[in-house]
Design a protein around this motif. Structure first.
Motif, PDB file in Angstrom:
ATOM      1  N   ARG A  40       0.798  -1.087   0.125  1.00 37.58           N
ATOM      2  CA  ARG A  40      -0.006   0.121   0.186  1.00 37.58           C
ATOM      3  C   ARG A  40       0.676   1.289  -0.065  1.00 37.58           C
ATOM      4  O   ARG A  40       0.572   2.141  -0.935  1.00 37.58           O
ATOM      5  CB  ARG A  40      -1.032  -0.014   1.313  1.00 37.58           C
ATOM      6  CG  ARG A  40      -1.952   1.356   1.068  1.00 37.58           C
ATOM      7  CD  ARG A  40      -2.801   1.059   2.468  1.00 37.58           C
ATOM      8  NE  ARG A  40      -3.738   2.291   2.504  1.00 37.58           N
ATOM      9  CZ  ARG A  40      -3.417   3.562   2.803  1.00 37.58           C
ATOM     10  NH1 ARG A  40      -2.368   3.698   3.527  1.00 37.58           N
ATOM     11  NH2 ARG A  40      -4.380   4.345   3.040  1.00 37.58           N
ATOM     12  N   SER A  41       1.892   1.270   0.833  1.00 39.44           N
ATOM     13  CA  SER A  41       2.759   2.202   1.041  1.00 39.44           C
ATOM     14  C   SER A  41       3.407   2.605  -0.435  1.00 39.44           C
ATOM     15  O   SER A  41       3.543   3.740  -0.990  1.00 39.44           O
ATOM     16  CB  SER A  41       3.692   2.111   1.826  1.00 39.44           C
ATOM     17  OG  SER A  41       4.673   3.298   2.077  1.00 39.44           O
ATOM     18  N   TYR A  42       3.939   1.555  -1.014  1.00 37.22           N
ATOM     19  CA  TYR A  42       4.757   1.516  -2.281  1.00 37.22           C
ATOM     20  C   TYR A  42       3.951   2.241  -3.402  1.00 37.22           C
ATOM     21  O   TYR A  42       4.231   2.984  -4.273  1.00 37.22           O
ATOM     22  CB  TYR A  42       5.235   0.382  -2.514  1.00 37.22           C
ATOM     23  CG  TYR A  42       6.317   0.212  -3.676  1.00 37.22           C
ATOM     24  CD1 TYR A  42       7.462   0.897  -3.491  1.00 37.22           C
ATOM     25  CD2 TYR A  42       5.765  -0.082  -5.213  1.00 37.22           C
ATOM     26  CE1 TYR A  42       8.466   1.025  -4.730  1.00 37.22           C
ATOM     27  CE2 TYR A  42       6.697   0.027  -6.193  1.00 37.22           C
ATOM     28  CZ  TYR A  42       7.975   0.595  -6.054  1.00 37.22           C
ATOM     29  OH  TYR A  42       8.992   0.489  -7.111  1.00 37.22           O
ATOM     30  N   LEU A  43       2.652   1.666  -3.308  1.00 39.56           N
ATOM     31  CA  LEU A  43       1.643   2.237  -4.620  1.00 39.56           C
ATOM     32  C   LEU A  43       1.101   3.789  -4.250  1.00 39.56           C
ATOM     33  O   LEU A  43       1.001   4.343  -5.303  1.00 39.56           O
ATOM     34  CB  LEU A  43       0.618   1.401  -4.584  1.00 39.56           C
ATOM     35  CG  LEU A  43       0.474  -0.109  -5.180  1.00 39.56           C
ATOM     36  CD1 LEU A  43      -0.817  -0.923  -4.945  1.00 39.56           C
ATOM     37  CD2 LEU A  43       0.810  -0.119  -6.425  1.00 39.56           C
ATOM     38  N   LEU A  44       1.232   3.988  -3.013  1.00 36.42           N
ATOM     39  CA  LEU A  44       0.663   5.584  -2.882  1.00 36.42           C
ATOM     40  C   LEU A  44       1.864   6.396  -3.152  1.00 36.42           C
ATOM     41  O   LEU A  44       1.864   7.326  -3.563  1.00 36.42           O
ATOM     42  CB  LEU A  44       0.531   5.695  -1.220  1.00 36.42           C
ATOM     43  CG  LEU A  44      -0.957   5.019  -0.730  1.00 36.42           C
ATOM     44  CD1 LEU A  44      -0.848   5.275   0.657  1.00 36.42           C
ATOM     45  CD2 LEU A  44      -2.039   5.751  -1.458  1.00 36.42           C
ATOM     46  N   GLU A  45       3.426   5.792  -3.001  1.00 33.90           N
ATOM     47  CA  GLU A  45       4.524   6.581  -3.524  1.00 33.90           C
ATOM     48  C   GLU A  45       4.581   6.523  -4.920  1.00 33.90           C
ATOM     49  O   GLU A  45       5.401   7.479  -5.676  1.00 33.90           O
ATOM     50  CB  GLU A  45       5.539   6.169  -2.800  1.00 33.90           C
ATOM     51  CG  GLU A  45       5.603   6.485  -1.040  1.00 33.90           C
ATOM     52  CD  GLU A  45       6.724   5.797  -0.683  1.00 33.90           C
ATOM     53  OE1 GLU A  45       7.683   5.405  -1.104  1.00 33.90           O
ATOM     54  OE2 GLU A  45       6.895   5.885   0.748  1.00 33.90           O
ATOM     55  N   HIS A  46       4.417   5.405  -5.665  1.00 35.96           N
ATOM     56  CA  HIS A  46       4.357   5.279  -6.986  1.00 35.96           C
ATOM     57  C   HIS A  46       2.778   4.956  -7.844  1.00 35.96           C
ATOM     58  O   HIS A  46       2.808   3.675  -8.343  1.00 35.96           O
ATOM     59  CB  HIS A  46       5.477   4.194  -7.191  1.00 35.96           C
ATOM     60  CG  HIS A  46       6.576   4.403  -6.746  1.00 35.96           C
ATOM     61  ND1 HIS A  46       7.166   3.989  -5.158  1.00 35.96           N
ATOM     62  CD2 HIS A  46       7.804   4.810  -7.244  1.00 35.96           C
ATOM     63  CE1 HIS A  46       8.141   4.425  -4.929  1.00 35.96           C
ATOM     64  NE2 HIS A  46       8.661   4.820  -6.029  1.00 35.96           N
ATOM     65  N   PRO A  47       1.978   5.590  -7.806  1.00 31.05           N
ATOM     66  CA  PRO A  47       0.740   5.364  -8.574  1.00 31.05           C
ATOM     67  C   PRO A  47       0.738   4.943 -10.011  1.00 31.05           C
ATOM     68  O   PRO A  47       0.034   4.357 -10.268  1.00 31.05           O
ATOM     69  CB  PRO A  47      -0.046   6.721  -7.960  1.00 31.05           C
ATOM     70  CG  PRO A  47       0.955   7.640  -7.969  1.00 31.05           C
ATOM     71  CD  PRO A  47       2.046   6.928  -7.355  1.00 31.05           C
ATOM     72  N   GLU A  48       1.835   5.467 -10.666  1.00 34.01           N
ATOM     73  CA  GLU A  48       1.995   5.137 -12.012  1.00 34.01           C
ATOM     74  C   GLU A  48       2.050   3.626 -12.296  1.00 34.01           C
ATOM     75  O   GLU A  48       1.724   3.252 -13.460  1.00 34.01           O
ATOM     76  CB  GLU A  48       3.280   5.829 -12.549  1.00 34.01           C
ATOM     77  CG  GLU A  48       4.722   5.281 -12.089  1.00 34.01           C
ATOM     78  CD  GLU A  48       5.140   5.705 -10.684  1.00 34.01           C
ATOM     79  OE1 GLU A  48       6.269   5.532 -10.222  1.00 34.01           O
ATOM     80  OE2 GLU A  48       4.399   6.623 -10.012  1.00 34.01           O
ATOM     81  N   ILE A  49       2.518   2.754 -11.148  1.00 32.36           N
ATOM     82  CA  ILE A  49       2.383   1.299 -11.438  1.00 32.36           C
ATOM     83  C   ILE A  49       1.096   0.901 -11.961  1.00 32.36           C
ATOM     84  O   ILE A  49       0.817   0.058 -12.640  1.00 32.36           O
ATOM     85  CB  ILE A  49       3.021   0.607 -10.198  1.00 32.36           C
ATOM     86  CG1 ILE A  49       4.575   1.118 -10.031  1.00 32.36           C
ATOM     87  CG2 ILE A  49       2.782  -0.746 -10.313  1.00 32.36           C
ATOM     88  CD1 ILE A  49       5.170   0.311  -8.788  1.00 32.36           C
ATOM     89  N   LEU A  50       0.177   1.508 -11.342  1.00 31.26           N
ATOM     90  CA  LEU A  50      -1.345   0.790 -11.384  1.00 31.26           C
ATOM     91  C   LEU A  50      -1.665   1.468 -12.784  1.00 31.26           C
ATOM     92  O   LEU A  50      -2.393   0.536 -13.601  1.00 31.26           O
ATOM     93  CB  LEU A  50      -2.339   1.676 -10.383  1.00 31.26           C
ATOM     94  CG  LEU A  50      -2.157   1.384  -8.891  1.00 31.26           C
ATOM     95  CD1 LEU A  50      -2.996   2.054  -8.104  1.00 31.26           C
ATOM     96  CD2 LEU A  50      -2.353  -0.121  -8.706  1.00 31.26           C
ATOM     97  N   ARG A  51      -1.065   2.638 -13.294  1.00 23.15           N
ATOM     98  CA  ARG A  51      -1.466   2.894 -14.729  1.00 23.15           C
ATOM     99  C   ARG A  51      -0.993   1.753 -15.568  1.00 23.15           C
ATOM    100  O   ARG A  51      -1.639   1.333 -16.604  1.00 23.15           O
ATOM    101  CB  ARG A  51      -1.303   4.473 -15.001  1.00 23.15           C
ATOM    102  CG  ARG A  51      -1.538   4.881 -16.168  1.00 23.15           C
ATOM    103  CD  ARG A  51      -1.107   6.228 -16.646  1.00 23.15           C
ATOM    104  NE  ARG A  51      -1.572   7.342 -15.368  1.00 23.15           N
ATOM    105  CZ  ARG A  51      -0.843   7.688 -14.712  1.00 23.15           C
ATOM    106  NH1 ARG A  51       0.404   7.499 -14.463  1.00 23.15           N
ATOM    107  NH2 ARG A  51      -1.428   8.729 -13.711  1.00 23.15           N
ATOM    108  N   GLU A  52       0.389   1.635 -15.249  1.00 17.98           N
ATOM    109  CA  GLU A  52       1.022   0.624 -16.044  1.00 17.98           C
ATOM    110  C   GLU A  52       0.310  -1.022 -16.279  1.00 17.98           C
ATOM    111  O   GLU A  52       0.203  -1.244 -17.346  1.00 17.98           O
ATOM    112  CB  GLU A  52       2.698   0.395 -15.742  1.00 17.98           C
ATOM    113  CG  GLU A  52       3.243   1.843 -15.936  1.00 17.98           C
ATOM    114  CD  GLU A  52       4.711   1.588 -15.228  1.00 17.98           C
ATOM    115  OE1 GLU A  52       4.935   0.581 -14.787  1.00 17.98           O
ATOM    116  OE2 GLU A  52       5.451   2.654 -15.143  1.00 17.98           O
ATOM    117  N   MET A  53      -0.051  -1.104 -15.095  1.00 20.27           N
ATOM    118  CA  MET A  53      -0.887  -2.379 -14.983  1.00 20.27           C
ATOM    119  C   MET A  53      -2.045  -2.501 -15.749  1.00 20.27           C
ATOM    120  O   MET A  53      -2.239  -3.524 -16.183  1.00 20.27           O
ATOM    121  CB  MET A  53      -1.073  -2.834 -13.451  1.00 20.27           C
ATOM    122  CG  MET A  53       0.285  -3.119 -12.744  1.00 20.27           C
ATOM    123  SD  MET A  53       0.072  -3.107 -11.004  1.00 20.27           S
ATOM    124  CE  MET A  53      -0.874  -4.855 -10.913  1.00 20.27           C
TER     125      MET A  53
END
Length: 252
Positions: A40-53
């Motif tokens: 959760r912490s990592y995704l909050l810091e790097h939300p671009e990963i969700l876009r890539e996924m």
């Protein structure tokens, strides 16, 4: 899945948690909670990963859809382009065929009707096949059966255009009124609408749409290409030109 594994590994490294000795299923409650918090912490810091996924998933789904559609088109070319019961307008012997799945209560189909009419008028070597695909209720189904039946009186194109020109929902009453205004024999129309062959054609169209993952109307096919949704005239003309430039139809 690769994204999740990578994310777990990254989060674990960043958080100082070692997952190497144990499988994910063997984590205890405290470890699972720590992993979840790290992710959760990592995704909050790097939300671009969700876009890539999300983009990666959409690309995979699109490729899968295109593969299924190509296979279905090849295996069902005769039923799609030359069923014998689907109404045809334009040049019956045209060198390129457009197939449209449509519903008379579909607003985008109404808009597309103008595009198709313009193409039929401008290109005298195009053949258009209409796949009646009523998905908006009883009024649409009645209109679809009536339109196919009208083709037996040589009035399909006239009724087709009149139904789309109607301002408001297309109901049974509207369909019959327009048919009468066009001079159709209503008694014969009623008899022809009850022909099991017409009901079968609607069922066949439904099955083809499902097989090709066509989930709405309109949807167009130009030779071996499927175009879900509304397609402007210029895009359809470009697709037609592309078929001719490549030496003609592969399937149509």
């Amino acid at each position: 899945m690769r994204h999740i594994v990578k994310l777990l590994a990254t989060a674990a490294v960043l958080g100082g948690l070692s997952l190497a000795p144990a499988r994910a299923g063997s984590l205890d409650g405290a470890q699972k909670k720590e992993v979840e918090e790290l992710i959760r912490s990592y995704l909050l810091e790097h939300p671009e990963i969700l876009r890539e996924m999300s983009a990666g998933l959409e690309a995979k789904e699109r490729i899968a859809e295109e593969t299924v559609r190509a296979k279905t088109l090849t295996e069902n070319a005769a039923a799609i382009f030359k069923s014998g019961i689907d109404p045809v307008v334009g040049n019956p012997g045209g060198d390129v065929t457009i197939v449209e799945f449509m519903d008379y209560n579909c607003s985008w189909c109404k808009k597309g009707m103008k595009e198709i009419a313009a193409i039929v008028e401008a290109d005298k070597n195009v053949r258009v096949v209409f796949k009646e695909f009523p998905i908006f209720g009883a009024g649409s189904e009645f209109a679809a059966r009536a339109a196919i039946a009208a083709s037996r009186q040589g009035k399909y194109w006239e009724l087709h255009r009149a139904l789309f020109a109607h301002d408001g929902p297309v109901t049974q009453e509207v369909t019959l009124q327009l048919a009468e205004e066009l001079g159709l024999d209503l008694a014969r129309l009623d008899t022809d609408m009850k022909d099991p062959a017409i009901a079968k054609s609607l069922g066949d169209n439904q099955a083809l749409a499902v097989a090709m993952q066509i989930n709405g109307t309109p949807a167009f096919i130009v030779d071996d290409k499927v175009f879900p949704g509304y397609v402007p005239k210029d895009a359809l003309l470009s697709a037609i030109a592309g078929v001719r430039e490549k030496g003609g139809c592969k399937l149509c």
